[in-house]
Design an enzyme around this catalytic site. Structure first.
Site, PDB file in Angstrom:
ATOM      1  N   ARG A 261       0.068 -15.588 -10.704  1.00  8.81           N
ATOM      2  CA  ARG A 261      -0.251 -14.878  -9.141  1.00  8.81           C
ATOM      3  C   ARG A 261      -1.635 -15.448  -9.012  1.00  8.81           C
ATOM      4  O   ARG A 261      -0.933 -15.636  -7.994  1.00  8.81           O
ATOM      5  CB  ARG A 261      -1.016 -13.624  -9.577  1.00  8.81           C
ATOM      6  CG  ARG A 261       0.548 -12.540 -10.330  1.00  8.81           C
ATOM      7  CD  ARG A 261       0.523 -11.168 -10.168  1.00  8.81           C
ATOM      8  NE  ARG A 261      -1.027 -10.405 -11.485  1.00  8.81           N
ATOM      9  CZ  ARG A 261      -0.492  -9.659 -12.373  1.00  8.81           C
ATOM     10  NH1 ARG A 261      -0.011 -10.509 -13.121  1.00  8.81           N
ATOM     11  NH2 ARG A 261      -2.041  -9.715 -12.967  1.00  8.81           N
TER      12      ARG A 261
ATOM     13  N   LYS B 177      -6.277  -3.462   4.811  1.00  5.93           N
ATOM     14  CA  LYS B 177      -5.061  -2.938   5.524  1.00  5.93           C
ATOM     15  C   LYS B 177      -5.124  -1.443   3.947  1.00  5.93           C
ATOM     16  O   LYS B 177      -5.348  -1.244   3.328  1.00  5.93           O
ATOM     17  CB  LYS B 177      -4.635  -3.496   5.402  1.00  5.93           C
ATOM     18  CG  LYS B 177      -2.564  -3.059   5.710  1.00  5.93           C
ATOM     19  CD  LYS B 177      -1.576  -4.322   4.717  1.00  5.93           C
ATOM     20  CE  LYS B 177      -1.413  -3.739   3.888  1.00  5.93           C
ATOM     21  NZ  LYS B 177      -0.124  -4.320   3.584  1.00  5.93           N
TER      22      LYS B 177
ATOM     23  N   GLU C 233      -1.383   0.654   9.576  1.00 11.15           N
ATOM     24  CA  GLU C 233      -0.022   0.258   8.714  1.00 11.15           C
ATOM     25  C   GLU C 233       0.844   1.841   8.805  1.00 11.15           C
ATOM     26  O   GLU C 233       1.032   1.717   7.153  1.00 11.15           O
ATOM     27  CB  GLU C 233       0.538  -0.542   7.999  1.00 11.15           C
ATOM     28  CG  GLU C 233       1.505  -1.034   7.738  1.00 11.15           C
ATOM     29  CD  GLU C 233       2.207  -2.036   6.524  1.00 11.15           C
ATOM     30  OE1 GLU C 233       0.214  -3.014   6.143  1.00 11.15           O
ATOM     31  OE2 GLU C 233       3.142  -2.234   6.419  1.00 11.15           O
TER      32      GLU C 233
ATOM     33  N   LYS D 284      -0.484  -2.422  12.937  1.00  8.22           N
ATOM     34  CA  LYS D 284       0.355  -2.920  12.377  1.00  8.22           C
ATOM     35  C   LYS D 284       1.868  -2.017  11.739  1.00  8.22           C
ATOM     36  O   LYS D 284       1.836  -1.440  11.056  1.00  8.22           O
ATOM     37  CB  LYS D 284       0.059  -3.415  10.641  1.00  8.22           C
ATOM     38  CG  LYS D 284       1.158  -4.444  10.383  1.00  8.22           C
ATOM     39  CD  LYS D 284       0.496  -4.962   8.809  1.00  8.22           C
ATOM     40  CE  LYS D 284       1.593  -5.570   8.104  1.00  8.22           C
ATOM     41  NZ  LYS D 284       1.289  -6.286   7.000  1.00  8.22           N
TER      42      LYS D 284
END
Ligand code: 13P
Length: 353
Positions: free
Chosen positions: A46, A136, A177, A219
């Site tokens: 990752r 976010k 979002e 978003k």
């Protein structure tokens, strides 16, 4: 809340000709993406993958911000430079996904609500110390028989608004979002109706929680037909439906709308964004991209966990970033997809209009 701090971050994120890279896949999600290209999912793979993405030469020419997962915020490149500092050095603002994923909404089979509000202020203070300047939170709304319910919409809108208020209080710009999923065989009119209801509820909740709309970004999903709907909409239809619903629900004080890609193919996500920016319909906000899959998929496919593939993978990411940056200004054409491969940072061939 320090208005000047928030204002500076919004200005950096909304820099002309740029969009946001969502690289905040949770461990479970990145594992799924890695599996598709036979890459084992470990902390090291990752880290290596994200280092490949973030060291793409010239990325900062098209990308103003990168959304990170918590693990990535603490990781470093091979030379020991923390990823937030690495990004800042590229002229890119580091951000952080702060929700803790979704759980079932009791009493409403098939519906979900996003969790993560408890202790959020303390977590944000820590993320800020690590270099994050925006955040976010994703709410997920599925379309189906009787779904989403009013209760599902309200629960998710409330959580989004509470999150946004806490972010601003901690001097982080919230990306709000609410994603209406494209799964299903519903038509574009259904997606339009649901998206309008969801956005209306979200902005009502933001108002009630006293969120400063000037210091947030939205978003949303684009208004499109369900992925299993036999009649897919043209880019012009998507642009008209999306702009119509956004104009009804998103106040002009919101500086920017940064779409998610949601499972659209790379070219479709770019074409639809371009159609909106090429449209004659009046709109008060910037329309740009905050894509995950539609930016990363070709890069991951080229990379496949091999250091030898790094240049090709970075070229693939740079290409999608460049084409979406063109779409952000309504000057993308399908011919740009054909441009011959060039060295990252070189002037692209067939990409000028
Ligand atoms: P996609 O563009 O792949 O939908 O991802 C965007 C995102 O950040 C989802 O939360």
């Amino acid at each position: 809340m320090t208005t000047a701090e928030l204002e500076k971050t919004v200005q950096q994120l909304t820099a002309p000709g740029k969009g946001i890279l969502a690289a905040d896949e949770s461990t479970g999600t990145i594992e799924m993406r890695f599996k598709a290209v036979n890459v084992p999912c470990t902390e090291q793979t990752r880290r290596a993958y994200r280092e490949m993405l973030f060291t793409t030469p010239g990325l900062g020419d098209y990308i103003s911000g990168v959304i990170l997962f918590e693990e990535t915020l603490k990781q470093t490149n091979a030379a020991g430079v923390a990823f937030p500092q690495l990004l800042t050095g590229q002229g890119i603002v580091p951000g952080i996904k702060v929700d803790k994923g979704t759980v079932a909404l009791p009493g409403f089979p098939g519906e979900k609500v996003t969790q993560g509000l408890d202790g959020l202020a303390e977590r944000l203070a820590e993320y800020r110390k690590s270099g994050a300047r925006f955040a976010k939170w994703r709410a997920v709304l599925a379309i189906g028989a009787g779904m989403p319910s009013a209760a599902g919409i309200d629960a998710n809108a409330h959580a989004l608004a509470r999150y946004a208020a806490i972010c601003q209080d901690q001097d982080l710009v919230p990306i709000v979002e609410p994603e209406v999923l494209m799964d299903g065989d519903h038509d574009i009119a259904t997606c339009a109706r649901v998206t309008e209801n969801v956005l209306h509820a979200v902005f009502h909740a933001l108002h009630r929680q006293r969120v400063a709309l000037e210091f947030m970004l939205l978003k949303p999903n684009m208004v499109i037909a369900g992925s299993a709907c036999p009649k897919q909409a043209t880019p012009e239809e998507v642009a008209a439906a999306t702009l119509s619903r956004l104009r009804r629900t998103v106040p002009p004080a919101v500086p920017g709308i940064y779409f998610l890609s949601g499972g659209q193919s790379e070219a479709v996500a770019t074409t639809n964004l371009n159609a909106m920016n090429a449209s004659a319909v009046k709109r008060p906000w910037i329309l740009s991209f905050s894509y995950g899959r539609a930016l990363q998929a070709p890069a991951l496919d080229a990379w496949r966990g091999e250091a030898a593939n790094q240049v090709a993978a970075q070229q693939a990411l740079a290409k999608r970033a460049r084409l979406n940056a063109a779409a952000r200004e309504g000057r993308y054409t399908a011919a740009m997809e054909q441009g011959r491969r060039v060295n990252v940072g070189d002037e692209p061939v067939g990409d000028k209009s």
